[in-house]
Scaffold this motif. Structure first.
Motif, PDB file in Angstrom:
ATOM      1  N   LEU A 117       0.707  -1.281   0.024  1.00  0.00           N
ATOM      2  CA  LEU A 117       0.084  -0.051   0.010  1.00  0.00           C
ATOM      3  C   LEU A 117       0.822   1.234  -0.115  1.00  0.00           C
ATOM      4  N   GLY A 118       0.686   2.192  -0.978  1.00  0.00           N
ATOM      5  CA  GLY A 118       1.646   3.185  -1.175  1.00  0.00           C
ATOM      6  C   GLY A 118       1.262   4.313  -0.320  1.00  0.00           C
ATOM      7  N   GLY A 119       2.267   5.201  -0.134  1.00  0.00           N
ATOM      8  CA  GLY A 119       1.803   6.492   0.604  1.00  0.00           C
ATOM      9  C   GLY A 119       2.892   7.568   0.330  1.00  0.00           C
ATOM     10  N   THR A 120       4.365   7.150  -0.122  1.00  0.00           N
ATOM     11  CA  THR A 120       5.427   8.220  -0.201  1.00  0.00           C
ATOM     12  C   THR A 120       5.173   9.098  -1.612  1.00  0.00           C
ATOM     13  N   LYS A 121       4.498   8.398  -2.520  1.00  0.00           N
ATOM     14  CA  LYS A 121       4.515   9.127  -3.742  1.00  0.00           C
ATOM     15  C   LYS A 121       3.197   9.938  -3.890  1.00  0.00           C
ATOM     16  N   ASN A 122       2.393   9.747  -2.871  1.00  0.00           N
ATOM     17  CA  ASN A 122       1.147  10.542  -2.593  1.00  0.00           C
ATOM     18  C   ASN A 122       0.966  11.482  -1.493  1.00  0.00           C
ATOM     19  N   GLY A 123       1.970  11.940  -1.123  1.00  0.00           N
ATOM     20  CA  GLY A 123       2.158  12.990  -0.027  1.00  0.00           C
ATOM     21  C   GLY A 123       2.623  12.842   1.364  1.00  0.00           C
ATOM     22  N   ILE A 124       3.079  11.565   1.491  1.00  0.00           N
ATOM     23  CA  ILE A 124       3.653  10.926   2.668  1.00  0.00           C
ATOM     24  C   ILE A 124       5.227  11.346   2.786  1.00  0.00           C
ATOM     25  N   LEU A 125       5.709  11.652   3.916  1.00  0.00           N
ATOM     26  CA  LEU A 125       6.996  11.787   4.106  1.00  0.00           C
ATOM     27  C   LEU A 125       7.905  10.425   3.792  1.00  0.00           C
ATOM     28  N   ALA A 126       7.450   9.555   4.483  1.00  0.00           N
ATOM     29  CA  ALA A 126       7.845   8.094   4.326  1.00  0.00           C
ATOM     30  C   ALA A 126       6.877   7.351   5.068  1.00  0.00           C
ATOM     31  N   GLY A 127       6.519   6.254   4.232  1.00  0.00           N
ATOM     32  CA  GLY A 127       5.623   5.354   4.903  1.00  0.00           C
ATOM     33  C   GLY A 127       4.700   4.622   4.046  1.00  0.00           C
ATOM     34  N   GLU A 128       4.820   3.464   3.969  1.00  0.00           N
ATOM     35  CA  GLU A 128       3.985   2.450   3.207  1.00  0.00           C
ATOM     36  C   GLU A 128       3.358   1.393   3.970  1.00  0.00           C
ATOM     37  N   ALA A 129       2.429   0.345   3.624  1.00  0.00           N
ATOM     38  CA  ALA A 129       2.188  -0.762   4.437  1.00  0.00           C
ATOM     39  C   ALA A 129       2.069  -2.043   3.655  1.00  0.00           C
TER      40      ALA A 129
END
Ligand SMILES: Cc1ncc(COP(=O)(O)O)c(C=O)c1O
Length: 356
Positions: free
Chosen positions: A206-218
Motif C-alpha cells: 500500500l503506497g503512501g510516499t508518492k502521494n504526499g507522505i514523508l515516508a511510509g507504506e504498508a
C-alpha cells in the motif's frame, strides 16, 4: 535552519520530487508529544488497522514499513518459501529498480515476462508459470502485478480478476505493488477493494510516499492465509519502525478520509492536461508531428514521450525529468499530488518552444 531550496522550482522526473502534503505534516505534529508504546503497539497503528479494514475488508491486516522496496520485499518474502519464484513483468519495479533486493535479501527468484504495456495477462504469466515439481526450477508460486504500472498504464478490475483466477487455479498467490494504488483507483473510479480484495489479490504493498507522505507504506495481508510470518519478517527485512506511530499517523491522515483519492486525482488530471496540451500542439502544427510521439497510454500520472535526445536534454535545462530508454529516445514525465495547471502550462510552453 535556513531554507536551502527554492519552493517554486518544479520537476517532472518523479512523483517523489513533491514534498509532504500539509495535512500529513500536521498529522505527524499531532501524533507528536508524550510517549506511546514503540514498535506498533500504539493508538495510531491501532487506528490504521481500522482504516485499512475499511478499505480492504474485515480480514485485512496492515504492517507499516518505511518504503516501497521494503513493502515489496517483505510482502514477497512472506508469500513464498525459500525455493519460490515470483512471475512479474520485466518492467516491474521489483525487477528493475530495487537493486536486486527481493533476490538478494530474501533469496527468491523473479521470473520475468516482457509485456507491451507493463501489464501481465494469464497468457503472459504462463510463459513462466510452469515446472512445478521440477527440482531444477525455482517454483513459480506467486505473481506480482503493479497498479498503476511502471509504464503509467492501469489494470482494469476484470484484468486483475482474470489474473488472480488463473494464478490461484495453479496454486500461485497474487501480490499487487500499490506504490501508486491511489492513482489506479482514481483512474478506474473504483474503491481500493474493487481491484484488490474483491478481485482476488492476496497481498498489497500500500503506497503512501508518492502521494504526499514523508515516508511510509504498508504491507496489507488481505486475508489471514495471504502471508506467513509477516510480523517476524518485517523485522528480518529491517522494516520494523520503533517509532511506528509516526508512520501510521501519516497513513491514517492519507487514507482515513479522501486525501489519498483527491491527491491522486489531481496528479492524474495534471498528466492528462500535459498529454492533451501536447497532442493539441501537434494537431495545430505548433509542434512538428515528427518531433514528438507517445509510447504508452496516459492512464494515470505518467506521460511516456518520444523525442530526440538532444531536444530532451535542452528542455531538461529548465525542467528535470528522466530518460526512460535513451536508445529509443523515450522519456518519462510524472505529475505529482501538488502539480498545478501553471506548472503544466510552463512545461508545455518549454516543450513547444523546443519542438516548434
Ligand atoms: C512501482 C513502484 N513500486 C515501488 C516503489 C517504491 O520504491 P521506494 O523503495 O523508493 O519507496 C516505486 C518507487 O519508485 C515504484 O515506482
Amino acid at each position: 535552519m535556513t531554507r536551502l531550496h527554492d519552493p517554486a522550482w518544479r520537476g517532472f522526473a518523479s512523483d517523489n520530487y513533491a514534498g509532504i502534503h500539509p495535512e500529513v505534516l500536521e498529522a505527524i505534529a499531532d501524533a507528536n508529544g508524550g510517549h506511546q508504546v514503540a514498535y506498533g503497539d500504539d493508538v495510531y497503528t491501532a487506528r490504521l488497522q481500522e482504516v485499512v479494514r475499511g478499505h480492504f475488508g474485515e480480514q485485512a491486516e496492515a504492517f507499516p514499513v518505511f518504503n516501497g522496496t521494503g513493502a515489496n520485499v517483505t510482502a514477497l518474502t512472506s508469500a513464498l518459501p525459500r525455493w519460490g519464484a515470483v512471475v512479474a513483468a520485466s518492467t516491474a519495479h521489483i525487477n528493475t529498480d530495487e537493486g536486486g533486493a527481493p533476490e538478494r535479501v530474501t533469496g527468491l527468484k523473479i521470473l520475468t515476462v516482457d509485456t507491451p504495456d507493463g501489464k501481465l495477462t494469464p497468457e503472459l504469466i504462463d510463459r513462466q508459470a510452469w515446472g512445478w515439481g521440477d527440482e531444477h526450477r525455482a517454483q513459480p508460486l506467486a505473481v506480482s502485478i503493479t497498479n498503476s504500472t511502471e509504464l503509467g498504464t492501469v489494470y482494469t478490475v476484470d484484468e486483475i480478476r482474470a489474473i488472480t483466477e488463473h494464478a490461484h487455479a495453479v496454486g500461485m498467490k497474487v501480490h499487487l505493488d500499490g506504490a501508486r494504488i491511489a492513482n489506479a483507483a482514481a483512474a478506474l473510479g473504483a474503491p481500493l477493494r474493487a481491484f484488490t480484495t474483491d478481485a482476488g489479490v492476496d497481498l498489497v504493498s500500500l503506497g503512501g510516499t508518492k502521494n504526499g507522505i514523508l515516508a511510509g507504506e504498508a504491507v496489507v495481508a488481505v486475508h489471514p492465509g495471504a502471508a506467513d510470518g509477516l510480523v517476524y519478517l518485517r523485522k528480518y527485512t529491517m522494516q520494523l519502525a520503533s517509532k511506528m506511530r509516526f508512520l501510521s499517523a501519516q497513513l491514517v491522515a492519507l487514507y482515513e478520509g479522501d486525501l489519498w483519492l483527491t491527491s491522486a486525482q489531481r496528479a492524474n488530471a495534471m498528466a492528462a492536461r500535459l498529454r492533451g496540451a501536447l497532442e493539441a500542439a501537434i494537431a495545430s502544427g505548433a509542434i512538428r508531428p515528427d518531433a514528438l510521439g507517445f509510447a504508452h497510454p496516459t492512464d494515470a500520472n505518467a506521460v511516456f514521450a518520444r523525442l530526440a535526445n538532444g531536444a530532451a536534454d535542452r528542455i531538461r535545462e529548465s525542467f528535470r525529468f528522466y530518460d526512460w530508454d535513451r536508445a529509443a529516445g523515450e522519456v518519462r514525465w510524472m505529475a505529482s499530488w501538488d502539480t498545478t495547471e501553471t506548472d503544466i502550462d510552463a512545461f508545455v510552453a518549454a516543450i513547444t518552444a523546443e519542438l516548434a
